[in-house]
Design a protein around this motif. Structure first.
Motif, PDB file in Angstrom:
ATOM      1  N   ARG A 109       0.817  -1.214   0.000  1.00 58.86           N
ATOM      2  CA  ARG A 109       0.000   0.000   0.000  1.00 58.86           C
ATOM      3  C   ARG A 109       0.848   1.261   0.000  1.00 58.86           C
ATOM      4  O   ARG A 109       0.314   2.368  -0.068  1.00 58.86           O
ATOM      5  N   THR A 110       2.154   1.085   0.130  1.00 62.41           N
ATOM      6  CA  THR A 110       3.064   2.223   0.172  1.00 62.41           C
ATOM      7  C   THR A 110       4.114   2.063  -0.920  1.00 62.41           C
ATOM      8  O   THR A 110       4.126   1.063  -1.646  1.00 62.41           O
ATOM      9  N   SER A 111       5.011   3.017  -1.014  1.00 66.84           N
ATOM     10  CA  SER A 111       6.111   2.936  -1.976  1.00 66.84           C
ATOM     11  C   SER A 111       7.276   3.764  -1.472  1.00 66.84           C
ATOM     12  O   SER A 111       7.113   4.657  -0.627  1.00 66.84           O
ATOM     13  N   GLY A 112       8.473   3.454  -2.010  1.00 68.13           N
ATOM     14  CA  GLY A 112       9.652   4.243  -1.695  1.00 68.13           C
ATOM     15  C   GLY A 112      10.027   4.221  -0.228  1.00 68.13           C
ATOM     16  O   GLY A 112      10.017   3.177   0.435  1.00 68.13           O
ATOM     17  N   ILE A 113      10.331   5.401   0.303  1.00 70.84           N
ATOM     18  CA  ILE A 113      10.785   5.528   1.682  1.00 70.84           C
ATOM     19  C   ILE A 113       9.711   5.100   2.658  1.00 70.84           C
ATOM     20  O   ILE A 113      10.005   4.626   3.759  1.00 70.84           O
ATOM     21  N   TYR A 114       8.437   5.209   2.252  1.00 74.34           N
ATOM     22  CA  TYR A 114       7.355   4.818   3.151  1.00 74.34           C
ATOM     23  C   TYR A 114       7.327   3.303   3.352  1.00 74.34           C
ATOM     24  O   TYR A 114       7.020   2.818   4.444  1.00 74.34           O
ATOM     25  N   THR A 115       7.651   2.545   2.304  1.00 71.55           N
ATOM     26  CA  THR A 115       7.763   1.092   2.453  1.00 71.55           C
ATOM     27  C   THR A 115       8.896   0.744   3.410  1.00 71.55           C
ATOM     28  O   THR A 115       8.761  -0.145   4.259  1.00 71.55           O
ATOM     29  N   LEU A 116      10.003   1.448   3.255  1.00 73.08           N
ATOM     30  CA  LEU A 116      11.158   1.209   4.121  1.00 73.08           C
ATOM     31  C   LEU A 116      10.798   1.451   5.584  1.00 73.08           C
ATOM     32  O   LEU A 116      11.097   0.626   6.463  1.00 73.08           O
ATOM     33  N   MET A 117      10.146   2.559   5.856  1.00 71.93           N
ATOM     34  CA  MET A 117       9.808   2.904   7.246  1.00 71.93           C
ATOM     35  C   MET A 117       8.720   1.988   7.795  1.00 71.93           C
ATOM     36  O   MET A 117       8.743   1.635   8.976  1.00 71.93           O
ATOM     37  N   LEU A 118       7.776   1.604   6.951  1.00 75.20           N
ATOM     38  CA  LEU A 118       6.708   0.725   7.419  1.00 75.20           C
ATOM     39  C   LEU A 118       7.260  -0.645   7.795  1.00 75.20           C
ATOM     40  O   LEU A 118       6.900  -1.205   8.845  1.00 75.20           O
TER      41      LEU A 118
END
Length: 340
Positions: free
Chosen positions: A109-118
C-alpha cells in the motif's frame, strides 16, 4: 565457454574446496556466517532488484523461522514443544513465508521511503513482542542450547558439515532467485518495477505480484534465519533488534542491491570487518569503521562492490574501437590468402 561461465565454475570450485584448506574459525565463523547473513540479504536483494521494493523487515522474517525452530526443537523453562527437526524446519519456513505475505499485504500500500519505514516499524514491533512475551518467545532470554541436527551420521554442528549445509542452502536460494528472474512471474515483477500502470493496463494485478514476491522473500529469509540459529546455537530478541536489522541492509547495499551475488559479497565484507575490526580499530568503534566503508562504497559505487568490479573490468575489456583494427587486419589477410 564464456568468461562468465568460467568465472562461475572457478568460484564454485573455490567455495567447495575452501573448508579443506581453512581452519575451523574461518570455515564456521567466516564462511558459515557469511552464507547465513548473505541468504537473508538475498531476500532483500530479490525484492529490490526485481520488484523495486526496499524492506527492513527481512531480519524479522528470519527471526520468525529461527524462533519457530527453537520453539519446536529446544524447549526451555516449559516454553516450547518437541517435534522432529524436519517437521520443525518445515513449519518454520511455512511461518516465515506466511509472515512475508502478511508484511507484503501491508507494505504494497506504500512505496519508496514509506515502504522502508513501514517494514522497519513492523520489524521493531516484532522485536518488542519477542522481548515482552514469555509464553511463546521466552522474553529477554529467548532460547539457548539449540543444536544443529544430525543426518545419516553427519553432525551439522561441526564446522565443515555446517559450512556444507550453508553452502548448499545458499546455492539453492541463489539459483532460485536467478531462475525466477527469467520466468513470467519474474518478468512481470520487473515490469511492475519499471511501469506498474502499463502492466496493470495489460491485465496484471500488480499488488498481488508484489505480495507474492514478499512471500518468496520471506521463505528465503527464513532459510537464512534457520542457518543463523544453528550457527549461534541460540536466539533472543537481540538477534532481531535494530542493529541486526540494519546489518542486513548494509550487507545488501555493500555488495550491490541490483545483483543477487552481491548479497553474499556484501555479507563477506561485513563479516570480515566485524571479526577483524579489533586489528584495525577498537572493537567499540566497529560501527564507525563499517560506516566509513559503507559511505565509501555508496559514494564511489552506488551499485556496490559488484558494480565497481564490473566497471573496472569494462575499463580493461576490449572495446569495438580497439578490436576493429585487428579485425580489419584479419579480414585483409583472409582476402590475400583467397587471392593466392
Amino acid at each position: 565457454m564464456t568468461s562468465g561461465t568460467l568465472f562461475r565454475a572457478a568460484l564454485l570450485v573455490a567455495l567447495v574446496a575452501f573448508p579443506f584448506f581453512a581452519n575451523d574459525f574461518w570455515v564456521q565463523q567466516i564462511g558459515g556466517r557469511t552464507l547465513g547473513l548473505g541468504t537473508i540479504a538475498l531476500s532483500l536483494v530479490f525484492l529490490a532488484a526485481h520488484g523495486g521494493m526496499l524492506s527492513l523487515g527481512q531480519m524479522a522474517l528470519a527471526g520468525v523461522a529461527g524462533y519457530a525452530v527453537a520453539y519446536f526443537t529446544a524447549p526451555v523453562a516449559g516454553v516450547g514443544l518437541l517435534l522432529p527437526w524436519p517437521a520443525a524446519v518445515a513449519v518454520a519456513l511455512a511461518l516465515s513465508t506466511l509472515a512475508g505475505l502478511l508484511v507484503g499485504l501491508i507494505a504494497v500500500r506504500t512505496s519508496g521511503i514509506y515502504t522502508l519505514m513501514l517494514t522497519l516499524a513492523i520489524a521493531m514491533g516484532f522485536y518488542y513482542l519477542a522481548l515482552q512475551n514469555y509464553a511463546l518467545f521466552n522474553g529477554f532470554t529467548g532460547f539457548t542450547q539449540v543444536e544443529a541436527p544430525s543426518v545419516a551420521g553427519i553432525a551439522f554442528n561441526t564446522p565443515r558439515a555446517f559450512y556444507g549445509l550453508c553452502l548448499g542452502a545458499a546455492l539453492a536460494c541463489y539459483a532460485a532467485v536467478t531462475y525466477l528472474a527469467t520466468t513470467p512471474f519474474g518478468l512481470a515483477m520487473q515490469a511492475a518495477r519499471d511501469n506498474p500502470r502499463r502492466l496493470s493496463a495489460l491485465g496484471y494485478h500488480v499488488a498481488s505480484l508484489r505480495v507474492a514476491a514478499f512471500g518468496i522473500a520471506g521463505l528465503i529469509a527464513g532459510i537464512g534465519g534457520v542457518l543463523s540459529l544453528w550457527l549461534n546455537g541460540s536466539i533472543s530478541p537481540g538477534s532481531i533488534a535494530l542493529v541486526p536489522t540494519i546489518d542486513v541492509l548494509m550487507a545488501a547495499v555493500l555488495g550491490g542491491l541490483g545483483h543477487p551475488i552481491g548479497a553474499y559479497v556484501g555479507a563477506l565484507l561485513f563479516v570480515i570487518v566485524q571479526n577483524f575490526a579489533i586489528d584495525f580499530i577498537d572493537r567499540e568503534r566497529f560501527n564507525t569503521l563499517i560506516g566509513l566503508i559503507f559511505l565509501a562504497v555508496v559514494l564511489f559505487s552506488p551499485d556496490g562492490v559488484i558494480g565497481l568490479a564490473r566497471r573496472v573490468r569494462m575499463l580493461f575489456a576490449p572495446t569495438p574501437e580497439k578490436t576493429r583494427p585487428a579485425m580489419d587486419a584479419a579480414a585483409g589477410l583472409d582476402a590475400a590468402n583467397d587471392k593466392t
